[in-house]
Design a protein around this motif. Structure first.
Motif, PDB file in Angstrom:
ATOM      1  N   VAL A  33     -21.045   3.801  -2.754  1.00 22.09           N
ATOM      2  CA  VAL A  33     -21.018   4.905  -3.702  1.00 22.09           C
ATOM      3  C   VAL A  33     -20.378   6.127  -3.069  1.00 22.09           C
ATOM      4  CG1 VAL A  33     -22.450   6.558  -4.966  1.00 22.09           C
ATOM      5  CG2 VAL A  33     -22.957   4.122  -5.110  1.00 22.09           C
ATOM      6  N   GLU A  34     -20.734   6.413  -1.834  1.00 23.07           N
ATOM      7  CA  GLU A  34     -20.143   7.558  -1.141  1.00 23.07           C
ATOM      8  C   GLU A  34     -18.644   7.361  -0.945  1.00 23.07           C
ATOM      9  OE1 GLU A  34     -19.853  11.237   0.452  1.00 23.07           O
ATOM     10  OE2 GLU A  34     -21.607  10.344  -0.527  1.00 23.07           O
ATOM     11  N   ALA A  35     -18.238   6.156  -0.570  1.00 23.25           N
ATOM     12  CA  ALA A  35     -16.814   5.881  -0.359  1.00 23.25           C
ATOM     13  C   ALA A  35     -16.030   5.964  -1.658  1.00 23.25           C
ATOM     14  CB  ALA A  35     -16.642   4.499   0.267  1.00 23.25           C
ATOM     15  N   SER A  36     -16.712   5.763  -2.791  1.00 29.89           N
ATOM     16  CA  SER A  36     -16.019   5.780  -4.084  1.00 29.89           C
ATOM     17  C   SER A  36     -15.650   7.189  -4.534  1.00 29.89           C
ATOM     18  CB  SER A  36     -16.892   5.116  -5.158  1.00 29.89           C
ATOM     19  OG  SER A  36     -17.985   5.956  -5.547  1.00 29.89           O
ATOM     20  N   ARG A  37     -16.133   8.208  -3.853  1.00 31.63           N
ATOM     21  CA  ARG A  37     -15.872   9.585  -4.276  1.00 31.63           C
ATOM     22  C   ARG A  37     -14.383   9.906  -4.320  1.00 31.63           C
ATOM     23  NH1 ARG A  37     -20.159  12.987  -4.698  1.00 31.63           N
ATOM     24  NH2 ARG A  37     -22.150  12.246  -3.881  1.00 31.63           N
ATOM     25  N   GLY A  69     -23.596 -11.701  -1.649  1.00 38.35           N
ATOM     26  CA  GLY A  69     -23.182 -11.648  -0.258  1.00 38.35           C
ATOM     27  C   GLY A  69     -24.299 -12.117   0.641  1.00 38.35           C
ATOM     28  N   ARG A  70     -24.191 -11.785   1.889  1.00 40.47           N
ATOM     29  CA  ARG A  70     -25.293 -12.045   2.810  1.00 40.47           C
ATOM     30  C   ARG A  70     -25.527 -10.764   3.574  1.00 40.47           C
ATOM     31  NH1 ARG A  70     -21.555 -15.983   5.375  1.00 40.47           N
ATOM     32  NH2 ARG A  70     -20.346 -14.913   6.984  1.00 40.47           N
ATOM     33  N   GLY A  71     -26.606 -10.696   4.287  1.00 39.13           N
ATOM     34  CA  GLY A  71     -26.912  -9.465   4.980  1.00 39.13           C
ATOM     35  C   GLY A  71     -27.132  -8.346   3.989  1.00 39.13           C
ATOM     36  N   GLY A  72     -26.470  -7.204   4.220  1.00 42.35           N
ATOM     37  CA  GLY A  72     -26.681  -6.027   3.401  1.00 42.35           C
ATOM     38  C   GLY A  72     -26.237  -6.176   1.971  1.00 42.35           C
ATOM     39  N   LEU A  73     -25.296  -7.094   1.686  1.00 37.58           N
ATOM     40  CA  LEU A  73     -24.790  -7.213   0.325  1.00 37.58           C
ATOM     41  C   LEU A  73     -25.483  -8.307  -0.473  1.00 37.58           C
ATOM     42  CD1 LEU A  73     -20.952  -6.774   0.832  1.00 37.58           C
ATOM     43  CD2 LEU A  73     -22.595  -5.107   0.003  1.00 37.58           C
ATOM     44  N   LEU A 125     -27.928  -8.477  -8.483  1.00 37.92           N
ATOM     45  CA  LEU A 125     -29.118  -9.115  -9.002  1.00 37.92           C
ATOM     46  C   LEU A 125     -30.306  -8.173  -9.044  1.00 37.92           C
ATOM     47  CD1 LEU A 125     -28.853 -12.578  -7.225  1.00 37.92           C
ATOM     48  CD2 LEU A 125     -28.023 -11.907  -9.478  1.00 37.92           C
ATOM     49  N   GLY A 126     -30.128  -6.936  -8.691  1.00 34.43           N
ATOM     50  CA  GLY A 126     -31.248  -6.002  -8.678  1.00 34.43           C
ATOM     51  C   GLY A 126     -30.766  -4.576  -8.620  1.00 34.43           C
ATOM     52  N   SER A 127     -31.576  -3.721  -8.028  1.00 34.80           N
ATOM     53  CA  SER A 127     -31.320  -2.292  -8.067  1.00 34.80           C
ATOM     54  C   SER A 127     -30.044  -1.894  -7.326  1.00 34.80           C
ATOM     55  CB  SER A 127     -32.506  -1.534  -7.479  1.00 34.80           C
ATOM     56  OG  SER A 127     -32.697  -1.882  -6.115  1.00 34.80           O
ATOM     57  N   VAL A 128     -29.669  -2.641  -6.270  1.00 36.27           N
ATOM     58  CA  VAL A 128     -28.488  -2.263  -5.498  1.00 36.27           C
ATOM     59  C   VAL A 128     -27.224  -2.331  -6.354  1.00 36.27           C
ATOM     60  CG1 VAL A 128     -27.038  -2.828  -3.519  1.00 36.27           C
ATOM     61  CG2 VAL A 128     -29.521  -2.979  -3.321  1.00 36.27           C
ATOM     62  N   GLY A 129     -27.031  -3.464  -7.041  1.00 35.66           N
ATOM     63  CA  GLY A 129     -25.854  -3.598  -7.888  1.00 35.66           C
ATOM     64  C   GLY A 129     -25.853  -2.625  -9.039  1.00 35.66           C
ATOM     65  N   GLN A 130     -27.009  -2.410  -9.646  1.00 33.71           N
ATOM     66  CA  GLN A 130     -27.079  -1.477 -10.755  1.00 33.71           C
ATOM     67  C   GLN A 130     -26.770  -0.053 -10.298  1.00 33.71           C
ATOM     68  OE1 GLN A 130     -30.569  -1.898 -13.211  1.00 33.71           O
ATOM     69  NE2 GLN A 130     -30.603  -4.117 -12.921  1.00 33.71           N
ATOM     70  N   GLN A 131     -27.179   0.288  -9.075  1.00 36.78           N
ATOM     71  CA  GLN A 131     -26.852   1.611  -8.532  1.00 36.78           C
ATOM     72  C   GLN A 131     -25.349   1.787  -8.420  1.00 36.78           C
ATOM     73  OE1 GLN A 131     -28.937   2.552  -4.861  1.00 36.78           O
ATOM     74  NE2 GLN A 131     -30.789   1.573  -5.644  1.00 36.78           N
ATOM     75  N   ARG A 153     -27.781   1.447   3.933  1.00 38.03           N
ATOM     76  CA  ARG A 153     -27.778   0.742   2.663  1.00 38.03           C
ATOM     77  C   ARG A 153     -26.347   0.586   2.143  1.00 38.03           C
ATOM     78  NH1 ARG A 153     -32.895   3.504  -0.578  1.00 38.03           N
ATOM     79  NH2 ARG A 153     -34.522   2.883   0.938  1.00 38.03           N
ATOM     80  N   PRO A 154     -25.939  -0.635   1.863  1.00 37.74           N
ATOM     81  CA  PRO A 154     -24.567  -0.877   1.400  1.00 37.74           C
ATOM     82  C   PRO A 154     -24.217  -0.119   0.127  1.00 37.74           C
ATOM     83  CG  PRO A 154     -25.592  -2.923   2.080  1.00 37.74           C
ATOM     84  CD  PRO A 154     -26.674  -1.895   2.084  1.00 37.74           C
ATOM     85  N   ALA A 155     -25.133  -0.101  -0.841  1.00 41.56           N
ATOM     86  CA  ALA A 155     -24.839   0.588  -2.098  1.00 41.56           C
ATOM     87  C   ALA A 155     -24.558   2.057  -1.849  1.00 41.56           C
ATOM     88  CB  ALA A 155     -25.989   0.425  -3.081  1.00 41.56           C
TER      89      ALA A 155
END
Length: 282
Positions: free
Chosen positions: A237-241, A252-256, A261-267, A231-233
């Motif tokens: 998030v892990e890389a942001s540590r 985006g396309r694919g995973g992004l 527009l939904g739960s991924v971006g809000q996460q 999962r991209p999000a």
């Protein structure tokens, strides 16, 4: 359009954190900064806004107090950061709509994650999606505790046009800050399983092409890449540590796809460990 940095400001602690982040950015880039206080007047329940006594619109005393609040914040910022141009302005209307409209005249929009008054619940539900997805310039969301972090700049890239814009935004910030750039390309295989080695190799090759241009433009920026399945999000998030900024495109396309527009971006906005920059095509 200008190169001005627009800051959503309402006098709250999170808005002050966002303002300080914007001032740091302005010192590196030489851009002017404008504080935008936006509130929504409610004729039945009274007015919404911090720092002044309740009233019913129009309330000239309340408005003068708001203008003083913003003027003082801008003057204090200019005094603390000699050489920067800082001004404040008060707007009326729905905060998301006003910020979206004003972003057309800005080079960057900076928001705190939460505020009070007109910015109450700014990152809850449709308002956050609207501001981040529809602003006419890049948007940076800063949470209290995020600002001033050290570390690298992280960017999510999937080859889509907006992710390539995000890559350009990210490498420029890495160069300004003299920190490494970490590029993440994450996707979920169609069957839900692990991707074969040749698929991973193909993704690395696809990532190398857009990176080559920026490596040539900014040869002093250290660049690392991570091509992962999942999962991209979660990967971002892990890389942001250990990052000071994480950058994504609005779509985006694919995973992004549908990142904002939904739960991924809000996460990502809610759970990243550093400020989040959202870049879209004007």
């Amino acid at each position: 359009m200008s190169d001005e940095i627009l800051v959503g400001y309402d006098g709250s602690a999170d808005a002050t954190v966002a303002l300080n982040w914007a001032l740091d950015e302005a010192e590196r880039s030489g851009r002017p900064v404008r504080l935008a206080y936006v509130f929504e007047w409610v004729t039945v329940a009274g007015w919404i806004g911090p720092g002044v006594a309740p009233g019913i619109w129009p309330d000239e005393t309340a408005r003068r107090q708001v203008e003083e609040l913003v003027g003082t914040a801008a003057a204090d910022a200019a005094t603390a950061r000699p050489g920067l141009t800082v001004r404040g302005e008060v707007f009326d209307g729905p905060p998301a709509l006003v910020l979206e409209e004003r972003s057309a005249e800005a080079g960057l929009l900076v928001l705190g994650s939460r505020g009070h008054g007109g910015f109450g619940g700014l990152l809850v539900g449709s308002t956050a999606v609207s501001v981040t997805a529809h602003a006419h310039c890049p948007v940076v969301v800063v949470r209290d505790g995020d600002a001033g972090r050290a570390g690298r700049v992280v960017v999510g890239v999937d080859g889509s046009p907006t992710s390539l814009l995000a890559l350009g935004f990210a490498v420029e910030r890495a160069a300004q800050r003299d920190v490494p750039l970490h590029v993440v390309r994450a996707w979920e295989p169609a069957d839900g399983g692990l991707a074969p080695d040749d698929a991973v190799a193909a993704e690395r090759t696809a990532l190398a092409e857009p990176l080559a241009k920026w490596r040539k433009t900014f040869p002093d920026v250290e660049v690392t890449t991570d091509v992962v399945t999942g999962r991209p999000a979660r990967a971002l998030v892990e890389a942001s540590r250990d990052a000071q900024l994480v950058v994504v495109g609005t779509r985006g396309r694919g995973g992004l796809r549908g990142m904002l527009l939904g739960s991924v971006g809000q996460q990502l906005i809610q759970h990243a460990h550093c400020p989040v920059a959202v870049v879209r095509e004007r």
